[in-house]
Design an enzyme around this catalytic site. Sequence first.
Site, mmCIF file in Angstrom:
data_model
loop_
_atom_site.group_PDB
_atom_site.id
_atom_site.type_symbol
_atom_site.label_atom_id
_atom_site.label_comp_id
_atom_site.label_asym_id
_atom_site.label_seq_id
_atom_site.Cartn_x
_atom_site.Cartn_y
_atom_site.Cartn_z
ATOM 1 C CG ASP A 63 -1.764 1.184 1.369
ATOM 2 O OD1 ASP A 63 -2.466 1.468 0.403
ATOM 3 O OD2 ASP A 63 -1.728 1.858 2.411
ATOM 4 C CB THR A 96 -1.522 5.885 -2.170
ATOM 5 O OG1 THR A 96 -1.485 4.462 -2.147
ATOM 6 C CG2 THR A 96 -2.599 6.355 -1.228
ATOM 7 C CB THR A 97 1.160 3.186 -5.867
ATOM 8 O OG1 THR A 97 1.079 2.547 -4.593
ATOM 9 C CG2 THR A 97 2.504 2.886 -6.475
ATOM 10 C CG ASP A 389 -6.490 0.366 0.042
ATOM 11 O OD1 ASP A 389 -6.610 1.289 0.867
ATOM 12 O OD2 ASP A 389 -5.410 0.046 -0.462
#
Length: 536
Positions: A63, A96-97, A389
């Site tokens: 994550d 997020t990545t 998530d």
Amino acid sequence: MYNGQQPIFILKEGTTRTSGKTAQSNNIAAAKAVSDAVRSTLGPKGMDKMLVDSMGDVVITNDGATILKEMDIEHPAAKMIIEIAKTQEQHCYDGTTTAVVIAGELLKRSEDLVDQNVHPTVICEGFRLASDKASELIDSHSISVDKAMLYEVAKTALTGKSAGAVKEFLAEISVGAVLSVARVNGDEVVVDLDDIKVEKKQGGSIKDSTLIDGIILDKERVHSGMPQSVDGAKIALINSAIEVKKTEVDAKIQITDPNMLAQFLDEEESFLKGLVDSIVAAGANVVICQKGIDDLAQHYMAKAGLFAIRRAKKSDMEALSKATGGKIVTNIDDLSADDLGQAALVDERKIGDSDMVFITGCPEAKSVSVLLRGGTEHVVDEIRRAFDDAMGVAAVAYEDGAVLTGGGSVLAAISRDLRAYAEGIGGREQMAIEAFAVALEVIPRTLAENAGLDPVNTIIDLRKAHSEGRSTYGVNVYDGGVVDMTKSSVYEPSRVVEQAVQSASETAVMILRIDDVISSKGGGGMDGGDFDGFDM
């Protein structure tokens, strides 16, 4: 000496100052290093990172937000990139990545433009135009959501995490939980994820995880003489202690006669018995107390056949109030039948090596619980992150009512449209918009790289498919090449992509505009030194 005069120092001793291109390239290099650190975790074939902190605690995750939070980063420009991941996590729960990788790529492309003597403010203006245009384009690609689609959205969020093996199972739980707590206000749907209580317990397998239409408390009943389960529970929620009241001021009670002592103790006893009697009189058979319960009161409760829990968390009390419809009462004497919550069953079960209390069958549960299980602590923690998530994206997609196809398809389509848009803009901003368009292709390229495919061929195939009008085609990470994402059922919420593109471009613009770094702490990490020596 300057013309025979003393030099003038305006900065304190030990202050370092980097300016011009050096400052810019340092900042960009730091930002790129952060983005490279999480890049290999992107997509279904992304790898995990093991982070060990100074205490030796281990976190294994893929994550993006968790990785960046756990990394000990010094460089201020790198910290700005981490802010992107935090914002993305708060607003969209996923992506997020993606956001961090796009920001890193935008800066990398802008560095090439700076080398070609394009002024940073021109690049910033071009990026701003491009990101506004990208937002419009994202809306044009969005697809409206039905409940089956929510399930696919949750599955997509779980793919590539260690929970990927059981993604169907966890997706069902997360969508079920979201639909249970969703409320419709006029035209809009509101999902408050605080109404979903997630408890994790190690032991058993991931498949033992369950969704419960009610609340789980990580507590046990206070007295072994109490019933282990109660059908048709009438629940009293009390937030004051069931104990003998102490005086607020310092007071001494002088007892001169032994009979007085006995009388005094009897008084305490009958006071506690009175409290328990008034709970029973209100019709309650389950008591959840936020504070303590006196030993003697526990005895009377067990005799009366009540099921009691003490020291429940405030958040649990509020969740219980929502789930059972009960009111939280401070003064026990005021407790009446109307204040009681209802549940079909309250029972204590052994989960793993500890007892937990399940309050289930709430008639109008506006609050539900999920119990996550896993073989080891690390597994449960990562399942929890993946589940958050999945639950988050299902909630976001349900609230917004719009999703996009995944697999880098939308970013590739936007990249193509931005190139066409750039030609109509002209001027040097055109170069910046084209750089923005190329930067967006970093996502499909990285998906291909992480899957061990040839990134160049993949991007060529993708561009070809999009030029033929197949705008839902994305990277096929399993078999190579490109494939229609609607057929593969790969979807993500529009908000995730939009927020990622917006925050990445805003942060890139912010970092680009810095041309002078003045650091007053003796140049720690700021003098363009070893910026990518992360403490990992």
